[in-house]
Write an enzyme that holds these catalytic residues in place. Structure first.
Site, PDB file in Angstrom:
ATOM      1  N   SER A 141      43.374 -10.660 -64.178  1.00 62.68           N
ATOM      2  CA  SER A 141      43.671 -11.575 -63.069  1.00 62.68           C
ATOM      3  C   SER A 141      43.552 -10.803 -61.752  1.00 62.68           C
ATOM      4  O   SER A 141      43.568  -9.558 -61.755  1.00 62.68           O
ATOM      5  CB  SER A 141      45.116 -12.067 -63.221  1.00 62.68           C
ATOM      6  N   TYR A 154      54.790 -10.044 -64.685  1.00 57.92           N
ATOM      7  CA  TYR A 154      53.455 -10.575 -65.004  1.00 57.92           C
ATOM      8  C   TYR A 154      52.360  -9.600 -64.564  1.00 57.92           C
ATOM      9  O   TYR A 154      51.444  -9.283 -65.334  1.00 57.92           O
ATOM     10  CB  TYR A 154      53.285 -11.939 -64.323  1.00 57.92           C
TER      11      TYR A 154
HETATM   12  N1  LIG Z   1      45.635 -20.070 -64.372  1.00 49.74           N
HETATM   13  C1  LIG Z   1      45.452 -19.066 -63.539  1.00 49.74           C
HETATM   14  O1  LIG Z   1      45.557 -19.214 -62.303  1.00 49.74           O
HETATM   15  C2  LIG Z   1      45.087 -17.710 -64.053  1.00 49.74           C
HETATM   16  C3  LIG Z   1      44.664 -16.755 -63.115  1.00 49.74           C
HETATM   17  C4  LIG Z   1      44.317 -15.492 -63.536  1.00 49.74           C
HETATM   18  C5  LIG Z   1      44.392 -15.179 -64.885  1.00 49.74           C
HETATM   19  N2  LIG Z   1      44.811 -16.110 -65.780  1.00 49.74           N
HETATM   20  C6  LIG Z   1      44.887 -15.702 -67.180  1.00 49.74           C
HETATM   21  O2  LIG Z   1      44.172 -16.617 -67.989  1.00 49.74           O
HETATM   22  C7  LIG Z   1      44.806 -16.740 -69.263  1.00 49.74           C
HETATM   23  C8  LIG Z   1      45.040 -18.203 -69.577  1.00 49.74           C
HETATM   24  O3  LIG Z   1      45.837 -18.771 -68.559  1.00 49.74           O
HETATM   25  P1  LIG Z   1      46.044 -20.348 -68.426  1.00 49.74           P
HETATM   26  O4  LIG Z   1      46.201 -20.623 -66.993  1.00 49.74           O
HETATM   27  O5  LIG Z   1      45.015 -21.091 -69.183  1.00 49.74           O
HETATM   28  O6  LIG Z   1      47.478 -20.508 -69.162  1.00 49.74           O
HETATM   29  P2  LIG Z   1      48.091 -21.743 -69.961  1.00 49.74           P
HETATM   30  O7  LIG Z   1      49.574 -21.534 -69.989  1.00 49.74           O
HETATM   31  O8  LIG Z   1      47.588 -23.036 -69.427  1.00 49.74           O
HETATM   32  O9  LIG Z   1      47.521 -21.531 -71.421  1.00 49.74           O
HETATM   33  C9  LIG Z   1      47.899 -20.402 -72.163  1.00 49.74           C
HETATM   34  C10 LIG Z   1      47.736 -20.710 -73.634  1.00 49.74           C
HETATM   35  O10 LIG Z   1      48.183 -19.554 -74.352  1.00 49.74           O
HETATM   36  C11 LIG Z   1      49.026 -19.988 -75.396  1.00 49.74           C
HETATM   37  N3  LIG Z   1      49.997 -18.955 -75.743  1.00 49.74           N
HETATM   38  C12 LIG Z   1      51.011 -18.479 -74.981  1.00 49.74           C
HETATM   39  N4  LIG Z   1      51.729 -17.593 -75.678  1.00 49.74           N
HETATM   40  C13 LIG Z   1      51.145 -17.496 -76.904  1.00 49.74           C
HETATM   41  C14 LIG Z   1      51.445 -16.759 -78.066  1.00 49.74           C
HETATM   42  N5  LIG Z   1      52.510 -15.956 -78.127  1.00 49.74           N
HETATM   43  N6  LIG Z   1      50.636 -16.892 -79.137  1.00 49.74           N
HETATM   44  C15 LIG Z   1      49.571 -17.725 -79.096  1.00 49.74           C
HETATM   45  N7  LIG Z   1      49.254 -18.480 -78.034  1.00 49.74           N
HETATM   46  C16 LIG Z   1      50.036 -18.359 -76.939  1.00 49.74           C
HETATM   47  C17 LIG Z   1      49.713 -21.234 -74.866  1.00 49.74           C
HETATM   48  O11 LIG Z   1      50.234 -22.023 -75.921  1.00 49.74           O
HETATM   49  C18 LIG Z   1      48.585 -21.897 -74.097  1.00 49.74           C
HETATM   50  O12 LIG Z   1      47.827 -22.759 -74.910  1.00 49.74           O
HETATM   51  C19 LIG Z   1      46.056 -15.869 -69.207  1.00 49.74           C
HETATM   52  O13 LIG Z   1      45.779 -14.625 -69.782  1.00 49.74           O
HETATM   53  C20 LIG Z   1      46.311 -15.725 -67.720  1.00 49.74           C
HETATM   54  O14 LIG Z   1      47.019 -14.532 -67.417  1.00 49.74           O
HETATM   55  C21 LIG Z   1      45.168 -17.374 -65.407  1.00 49.74           C
END
Ligand SMILES: NC(=O)c1ccc[n+]([C@@H]2O[C@H](COP(=O)([O-])OP(=O)(O)OC[C@H]3O[C@@H](n4cnc5c(N)ncnc54)[C@H](O)[C@@H]3O)[C@@H](O)[C@H]2O)c1
Length: 254
Positions: A141, A154
């Site tokens: 990220s 985080y």
């Molecule tokens: N959304 C953003 O702005 C953003 C920005 C930068 C990086 N990211 C990264 O992208 C990735 C996805 O983010 P997102 O926004 O889609 O999040 P989200 O919360 O919408 O989805 C995350 C998914 O991971 C699953 N999950 C969480 N803990 C788990 C576990 N212990 N075992 C199995 N599954 C698990 C959840 O059930 C969910 O389906 C993450 O690694 C996040 O750090 C997101």
């Protein structure tokens, strides 16, 4: 994209958000996709993608914070698919705490974002060796590059993901496994809405504030990230390893 059709890909956290968009994109490119997620609706997501693309999409309801569940999931992947070509380490917990973070809060986020991601990779590598090589894409990220107030728990994990990426790129090169990280800016997924609830802030006000942090003046969409992840996993990125690829609408360039 070159070299994706017919490949077997595992996507963690693929039941919603970025992971779901990545699973969908890899399936559109002709991959056989496995979604590992703890959510109960992981089956529904897998079925929806399979119906939309016509390619096989499997699921294993898995908490990557539990090693026995990871083992069980990869046993099923091995039985059904035999080997794995692509691993997308996307699942993450979002715990936003600063200096006040308790030992329990640290444990909860590290158990999933770092230990869980590492054990998923450890259990996947033998199946990649069977395939004769592969590509791992870790989701970091912009939060893996900068300090953000009250985000210590985080951000520490997103910095660590970049460290794991570089170490694994060195260690796994002998098995023809490339390892890279993709680093999004703010993407409006379910995590954004949930984070606003956790931090007690209004999502629309937060969206307006955050949008201005990006040169493009808005949050990104999951589809704007999934295409880049698919590229990094494809043979079009065959000379990339140990790299961090920004998909941040110019966030870090300001
Ligand atoms: N959304 C953003 O702005 C953003 C920005 C930068 C990086 N990211 C990264 O992208 C990735 C996805 O983010 P997102 O926004 O889609 O999040 P989200 O919360 O919408 O989805 C995350 C998914 O991971 C699953 N999950 C969480 N803990 C788990 C576990 N212990 N075992 C199995 N599954 C698990 C959840 O059930 C969910 O389906 C993450 O690694 C996040 O750090 C997101």
């Amino acid at each position: 994209m070159r070299g994706l059709k017919g490949k077997t890909a595992v996507v963690t956290g693929g039941a919603q958000g970025l992971g779901k968009a990545i699973a969908q994109r890899l399936s559109e490119e002709g991959c056989q996709v496995w979604i590992l997620d703890l959510r109960q609706d992981v089956e529904e997501t897998a079925n929806g993608i399979r119906q939309a693309t016509g390619y096989p999409v499997y699921f294993a309801q898995t908490d990557i914070g539990q090693e026995n569940q990871i083992e069980q999931a990869f046993r099923r992947v091995a039985e059904v698919s035999g080997s794995v070509d692509i691993l997308i380490n996307n699942a993450a917990r979002f715990i936003f705490k600063g200096i006040e973070a308790t030992a329990q809060e640290w444990k909860e986020i590290l158990d999933v974002n770092i230990v869980g991601t590492s054990l998923v990779t450890q259990h996947c590598v033998p199946l990649m060796k069977k395939a004769g090589g592969g590509a791992i894409v870790n989701l970091s990220s912009v939060s893996g590059f900068i300090g953000q107030s009250s985000f210590a728990t985080y951000n520490a994990t997103k910095f660590a993901i970049r460290g794991l990426t570089k170490c694994w790129a060195i260690d796994l090169n002998e098995f023809k496994i490339r390892v890279n990280s993709v680093c999004p800016g703010y993407i409006r997924t379910e995590a954004f809405e949930n984070s606003c609830i956790q931090l007690g802030i209004d999502p629309e006000e937060e969206n307006a504030r955050i949008s201005q942090l990006h040169i493009l003046g808005r949050q990104g969409t999951a589809e704007e990230v999934s295409g880049v992840v698919a590229f990094v996993a494809s043979d079009d990125a065959s000379f990339m390893t140990g790299e961090d690829l920004m998909v941040d609408g110019g966030y870090l360039a300001k």
